[in-house]
Design a protein around this motif. Structure first.
Motif, PDB file in Angstrom:
ATOM      1  N   ALA A  90       0.814  -1.221   0.000  1.00 22.41           N
ATOM      2  CA  ALA A  90       0.000   0.000   0.000  1.00 22.41           C
ATOM      3  C   ALA A  90       0.849   1.273   0.000  1.00 22.41           C
ATOM      4  CB  ALA A  90      -0.932  -0.015   1.204  1.00 22.41           C
ATOM      5  N   GLU A  91       2.063   1.193   0.570  1.00 16.93           N
ATOM      6  CA  GLU A  91       2.930   2.383   0.587  1.00 16.93           C
ATOM      7  C   GLU A  91       4.041   2.281  -0.452  1.00 16.93           C
ATOM      8  OE1 GLU A  91       4.144   2.648   4.671  1.00 16.93           O
ATOM      9  OE2 GLU A  91       2.053   2.703   5.318  1.00 16.93           O
ATOM     10  N   GLY A  92       3.958   1.308  -1.332  1.00 23.88           N
ATOM     11  CA  GLY A  92       4.964   1.113  -2.380  1.00 23.88           C
ATOM     12  C   GLY A  92       4.391   1.460  -3.738  1.00 23.88           C
ATOM     13  N   LYS A  93       4.856   0.747  -4.756  1.00 21.29           N
ATOM     14  CA  LYS A  93       4.418   1.040  -6.121  1.00 21.29           C
ATOM     15  C   LYS A  93       4.378  -0.278  -6.897  1.00 21.29           C
ATOM     16  CE  LYS A  93       3.729   4.506  -9.028  1.00 21.29           C
ATOM     17  NZ  LYS A  93       2.839   5.609  -8.738  1.00 21.29           N
ATOM     18  N   VAL A  94       3.358  -0.444  -7.733  1.00 18.94           N
ATOM     19  CA  VAL A  94       3.267  -1.645  -8.567  1.00 18.94           C
ATOM     20  C   VAL A  94       3.255  -1.187 -10.027  1.00 18.94           C
ATOM     21  CG1 VAL A  94       2.027  -3.799  -9.010  1.00 18.94           C
ATOM     22  CG2 VAL A  94       1.910  -2.745  -6.730  1.00 18.94           C
ATOM     23  N   TYR A  95       4.355  -1.457 -10.733  1.00 22.92           N
ATOM     24  CA  TYR A  95       4.478  -1.111 -12.153  1.00 22.92           C
ATOM     25  C   TYR A  95       3.915  -2.297 -12.935  1.00 22.92           C
ATOM     26  CZ  TYR A  95       7.748   2.277 -10.239  1.00 22.92           C
ATOM     27  OH  TYR A  95       8.321   3.291  -9.492  1.00 22.92           O
ATOM     28  N   MET A 118       0.693   1.562 -11.523  1.00 25.84           N
ATOM     29  CA  MET A 118       0.972   2.306 -12.747  1.00 25.84           C
ATOM     30  C   MET A 118       0.891   1.361 -13.954  1.00 25.84           C
ATOM     31  SD  MET A 118       4.428   4.133 -14.068  1.00 25.84           S
ATOM     32  CE  MET A 118       4.385   5.559 -13.038  1.00 25.84           C
ATOM     33  N   PRO A 119      -0.016   1.645 -14.913  1.00 29.94           N
ATOM     34  CA  PRO A 119      -0.103   0.786 -16.101  1.00 29.94           C
ATOM     35  C   PRO A 119       0.981   1.132 -17.105  1.00 29.94           C
ATOM     36  CG  PRO A 119      -1.729   2.542 -16.245  1.00 29.94           C
ATOM     37  CD  PRO A 119      -0.966   2.777 -14.964  1.00 29.94           C
ATOM     38  N   ILE A 120       1.609   0.111 -17.672  1.00 31.87           N
ATOM     39  CA  ILE A 120       2.653   0.334 -18.689  1.00 31.87           C
ATOM     40  C   ILE A 120       2.353  -0.588 -19.868  1.00 31.87           C
ATOM     41  CG2 ILE A 120       5.115   0.137 -19.233  1.00 31.87           C
ATOM     42  CD1 ILE A 120       5.693   0.620 -16.228  1.00 31.87           C
TER      43      ILE A 120
END
Ligand SMILES: C[S@@+](CC[C@H](N)C(=O)[O-])C[C@H]1O[C@@H](n2cnc3c(N)ncnc32)[C@H](O)[C@@H]1O
Length: 219
Positions: A90-95, A118-120
């Protein structure tokens, strides 16, 4: 509702079913069951819809995701499993990397529900195409169902300097004429030859036929 301690208390178990705490209360991503207990909303994490949930359900205990982890997720599809990973980190990032336009459209909608997704639009065999989004990540998680799954994992772990990797190897995507056991062994050989250590290897039956989750660490 019992937290699973080896998941840093980010995944919960109740009567044999897994749950994550929803970052986005009231919203379903794939029709999953929601319920609220003491003001916290939990989302059921279905092992028939998610290989990461299947891995935990069959007894897998190597879980590299932490609250602040940065995760490179390869083969994000419409975002079913990535949305649970986003709840956990929840406090990180999912690429979230996906190369099929149709799936990517749905993925964008899922990412709009969570600020840490983040959608890539990209091809997992070409990490250089999306390397501008992050200098490094903690975990590469891969579920691309195509050939050379072990090589793709290692190429991405190298490119993003990741300490941990998980790959859901689908035997039939590599070769339908070779036994799944031989394919899993060959994937492990490729990973070891690239200098990574295998810390777990779990077949995902009965949830996914001829699939194994391989968990990898950099020494
Ligand atoms: C089994 S589905 C992933 C399901 C998803 N991981 C989940 O659990 O919600 C595999 C996805 O990988 C995508 N894919 C396959 N090869 C890819 C590649 N080289 N780069 C990016 N995506 C790829 C497919 O389009 C498909 O959406």
């Amino acid at each position: 509702m019992e937290p699973l301690s080896f998941t840093s208390d980010s995944v919960f178990l109740d009567r044999g079913r897994l749950y994550t705490v929803s970052m986005c209360p009231g919203m379903r991503i794939y029709g999953e069951r929601l319920f609220t207990l003491s003001g916290t909303e939990y989302r059921e994490w279905d092992p028939r819809r998610s290989k990461l949930s299947a891995y935990l359900t069959v007894g897998g205990k190597h879980f590299p995701f932490k609250k602040d982890s940065k995760v490179l997720y390869l083969g994000a599809s419409s975002g079913t499993t990535p949305s649970h990973v986003a709840d956990i980190c929840a406090e990180g990032k999912v690429y979230c990397v996906e190369f099929a336009q149709r799936m990517f459209r749905d993925l964008v909608g899922t990412c709009e529900t969570r600020p840490n997704m983040m959608p890539i639009l990209g091809d997992a065999t070409r990490p250089e195409e999306y390397s501008m989004f992050a200098d490094s990540v903690d975990v590469v998680y891969q579920d691309v169902a195509q050939k050379m799954q072990a090589k793709i994992l290692c190429d991405n772990m190298d490119a993003f300097n990741a300490k941990y990797g998980m790959v859901a190897v689908k035997a039939r995507s590599e070769d339908v004429t070779t036994s799944p056991e031989s394919i899993f062994k060959e994937a492990e050989r490729v990973i070891r030859d690239r200098g990574y250590r295998i810390v777990d290897d779990e077949p995902l039956e009965p949830f996914e036929k001829a699939h194994a989750m391989i968990v990898v660490e950099r020494d």
